[in-house]
Design an enzyme around this catalytic site. Sequence first.
Site, PDB file in Angstrom:
ATOM      1  N   LYS A 126     -12.317  -1.474  30.624  1.00  0.00           N
ATOM      2  CA  LYS A 126     -11.178  -2.192  30.047  1.00  0.00           C
ATOM      3  C   LYS A 126      -9.925  -1.398  30.374  1.00  0.00           C
ATOM      4  O   LYS A 126     -10.004  -0.187  30.583  1.00  0.00           O
ATOM      5  CB  LYS A 126     -11.341  -2.294  28.528  1.00  0.00           C
ATOM      6  CG  LYS A 126     -10.497  -3.358  27.894  1.00  0.00           C
ATOM      7  CD  LYS A 126     -11.182  -4.716  27.886  1.00  0.00           C
ATOM      8  CE  LYS A 126     -10.262  -5.812  27.412  1.00  0.00           C
ATOM      9  NZ  LYS A 126     -10.960  -7.104  27.267  1.00  0.00           N
ATOM     10  N   ASP A 166      -6.759 -10.453  29.829  1.00  0.00           N
ATOM     11  CA  ASP A 166      -7.021 -10.360  28.380  1.00  0.00           C
ATOM     12  C   ASP A 166      -5.682 -10.728  27.723  1.00  0.00           C
ATOM     13  O   ASP A 166      -4.857 -11.405  28.363  1.00  0.00           O
ATOM     14  CB  ASP A 166      -7.481  -8.939  27.998  1.00  0.00           C
ATOM     15  CG  ASP A 166      -7.999  -8.834  26.562  1.00  0.00           C
ATOM     16  OD1 ASP A 166      -9.124  -9.266  26.301  1.00  0.00           O
ATOM     17  OD2 ASP A 166      -7.270  -8.324  25.678  1.00  0.00           O
TER      18      ASP A 166
HETATM   19  P1  NDP Z   1      -3.621 -14.582  25.022  1.00  0.00           P
HETATM   20  O1  NDP Z   1      -2.624 -13.550  25.318  1.00  0.00           O
HETATM   21  O2  NDP Z   1      -3.741 -15.772  25.905  1.00  0.00           O
HETATM   22  O3  NDP Z   1      -3.420 -15.122  23.527  1.00  0.00           O
HETATM   23  C1  NDP Z   1      -3.472 -14.242  22.440  1.00  0.00           C
HETATM   24  C2  NDP Z   1      -3.136 -15.023  21.174  1.00  0.00           C
HETATM   25  O4  NDP Z   1      -3.390 -14.200  20.055  1.00  0.00           O
HETATM   26  C3  NDP Z   1      -1.670 -15.414  21.112  1.00  0.00           C
HETATM   27  O5  NDP Z   1      -1.548 -16.598  20.385  1.00  0.00           O
HETATM   28  C4  NDP Z   1      -1.074 -14.226  20.345  1.00  0.00           C
HETATM   29  O6  NDP Z   1       0.115 -14.545  19.653  1.00  0.00           O
HETATM   30  C5  NDP Z   1      -2.176 -13.905  19.363  1.00  0.00           C
HETATM   31  N1  NDP Z   1      -2.106 -12.484  19.042  1.00  0.00           N
HETATM   32  C6  NDP Z   1      -2.207 -11.432  19.889  1.00  0.00           C
HETATM   33  N2  NDP Z   1      -2.067 -10.277  19.236  1.00  0.00           N
HETATM   34  C7  NDP Z   1      -1.877 -10.616  17.948  1.00  0.00           C
HETATM   35  C8  NDP Z   1      -1.674  -9.860  16.766  1.00  0.00           C
HETATM   36  N3  NDP Z   1      -1.636  -8.525  16.804  1.00  0.00           N
HETATM   37  N4  NDP Z   1      -1.531 -10.542  15.601  1.00  0.00           N
HETATM   38  C9  NDP Z   1      -1.579 -11.895  15.565  1.00  0.00           C
HETATM   39  N5  NDP Z   1      -1.765 -12.667  16.664  1.00  0.00           N
HETATM   40  C10 NDP Z   1      -1.914 -12.031  17.816  1.00  0.00           C
HETATM   41  O7  NDP Z   1      -5.023 -13.800  24.921  1.00  0.00           O
HETATM   42  P2  NDP Z   1      -6.501 -14.379  25.009  1.00  0.00           P
HETATM   43  O8  NDP Z   1      -6.563 -15.737  24.423  1.00  0.00           O
HETATM   44  O9  NDP Z   1      -6.978 -14.149  26.372  1.00  0.00           O
HETATM   45  O10 NDP Z   1      -7.284 -13.344  24.074  1.00  0.00           O
HETATM   46  C11 NDP Z   1      -7.503 -13.570  22.678  1.00  0.00           C
HETATM   47  C12 NDP Z   1      -8.645 -12.709  22.191  1.00  0.00           C
HETATM   48  O11 NDP Z   1      -9.838 -13.053  22.922  1.00  0.00           O
HETATM   49  C13 NDP Z   1      -8.494 -11.200  22.364  1.00  0.00           C
HETATM   50  O12 NDP Z   1      -9.154 -10.541  21.296  1.00  0.00           O
HETATM   51  C14 NDP Z   1      -9.243 -10.915  23.659  1.00  0.00           C
HETATM   52  O13 NDP Z   1      -9.684  -9.581  23.745  1.00  0.00           O
HETATM   53  C15 NDP Z   1     -10.408 -11.881  23.488  1.00  0.00           C
HETATM   54  N6  NDP Z   1     -11.106 -12.225  24.722  1.00  0.00           N
HETATM   55  C16 NDP Z   1     -10.444 -12.829  25.761  1.00  0.00           C
HETATM   56  C17 NDP Z   1     -11.133 -13.161  26.906  1.00  0.00           C
HETATM   57  C18 NDP Z   1     -10.505 -13.921  28.017  1.00  0.00           C
HETATM   58  O14 NDP Z   1     -11.233 -14.364  28.906  1.00  0.00           O
HETATM   59  N7  NDP Z   1      -9.207 -14.125  28.021  1.00  0.00           N
HETATM   60  C19 NDP Z   1     -12.552 -12.812  27.065  1.00  0.00           C
HETATM   61  C20 NDP Z   1     -13.175 -12.280  25.884  1.00  0.00           C
HETATM   62  C21 NDP Z   1     -12.449 -11.981  24.773  1.00  0.00           C
HETATM   63  P3  NDP Z   1       1.526 -14.014  20.205  1.00  0.00           P
HETATM   64  O15 NDP Z   1       1.893 -14.961  21.294  1.00  0.00           O
HETATM   65  O16 NDP Z   1       2.423 -14.077  19.029  1.00  0.00           O
HETATM   66  O17 NDP Z   1       1.294 -12.606  20.692  1.00  0.00           O
END
Ligand code: NDP
Length: 446
Positions: A126, A166
Amino acid sequence: MDPNVEKFMARVKARNPFEPEFHQAVQEVAESLVPFIREHPKYDHARILERITEPERVVLFRVPWINDKGDVEINRGYRIEMNSAIGPYKGGLRFHPTVNLSILKFLAFEQVFKNSLTTLPMGGGKGGSDFDPKGKSDNEVMRFCQSFMTELCRHIGPNTDIPAGDIGVGGREIGYLFGQYKRIRNEFSGVLTGKGLEWGGSLIRPEATGYGAVYFAEEMLNTRGDSLKGKVAAVSGSGNVAQFTVQKLTQLGGKAVTLSDSNGTIYDPDGIDEEKLSWVMELKNIKRGRIKEYAGKFGCQYLEGKRPWHVKCDVAFPSATENEISKDDAETLLENGCHVVSEGANMPSTPEAVEVYIRAKILYGPGKAANAGGVAVSGLEMTQNNMRLPWTREEVDNRLQTIMKNIHRTCVKYGTGQDGFVNYVNGANIGGFVKVADAMLAQGVV
Ligand code: NDP
């Protein structure tokens, strides 16, 4: 706590001070593995647990870049190469101001087990940066990505370490990173996944994590003769994982009623249908706006500063970030009728919240099993890159569904207790561990 877990954790904490998220992830795994290893002393003799919690390599570097005003900015870049026993390091890059060594080590550690569960030959890694793409222009993001890759490119390669996206790293960022890698190394290779379809990407990769989390929930429900049809779901986040969770859930007859971002939650009891979801995708992926705007557009409630866990729902899909469900949130979810939690995000439930689920014997799919669909399709993207032959949407989706079913089966195999209750945490931890540990045993003390 088991005294052996306590002793082991004391050592981990002393060796890795000030890394609470890493301690949390390791402790959860140790609680599943210590009793298992007691019954399988070969892993103890080879000190697999101590070795598996020590990254094979950590790279930390300076990322200088110039903003649109002409000022120099400095961020920090990381890549954690955690374990390569069963394949090259594989795992995403996160760009978010909260990124630090502890968070990336926890994510890399989880990734080792997750990747093993997919049955594909991928080790765990990562990386990322404390860079915040929010509010930056495309040119600033590009300059940052180019500087980041200028250093990272020495440490990765299609047979060494293959990063993906991510939080904060989507198609746009992967494009800039890939362009810079190609330019410096003078090679067009599958060094990153999540690429655009025109230049080596796989169909279904953007959808894979969200779709996978929904398939996993469906599998869990099937064990109780139930399905997602007619279920109401609370979804957090509004990024990649949340969007495609809502899409697949709707296709399977369920109804998502919430989405959120770091500022607040929208609650739409009528459901976020295909049309509303397209609008969200445009808002988040192109206009890069805030979820609050949904409430204005569709006339529903916006809850400033709130997470979605107090609404009435049958299923929860946490899809934003780590530790976003506290013990109180978990209790509220259960009081409101929620009986399935399928984690799209990594470690979104605190250990106390997990205890609430397990004690109540609800269907709880931890992230390393439930969200493994993303990395699984990244693995399929690598296969297609090596063959130089793309698969159809149906082919990739069928493989994704098969992989999620297999992960579920592995969790049931290793997680079923004497009373028949499936503890998916134990199932995922032990199921993910065995393959990696056996490979480490076979490869000697390296
Ligand atoms: P994105 O950046 O596309 O979206 C993240 C979302 O989560 C946004 O809506 C963001 O809001 C919100 N967010 C992020 N940090 C925080 C925080 N500290 N508090 C509240 N809301 C938060 O990321 P992904 O959708 O790709 O990832 C989401 C989760 O899924 C993560 O935990 C990631 O590790 C996990 N994941 C992702 C994978 C992938 O293929 N993308 C694979 C496996 C797991 P804002 O815009 O306000 O930051």
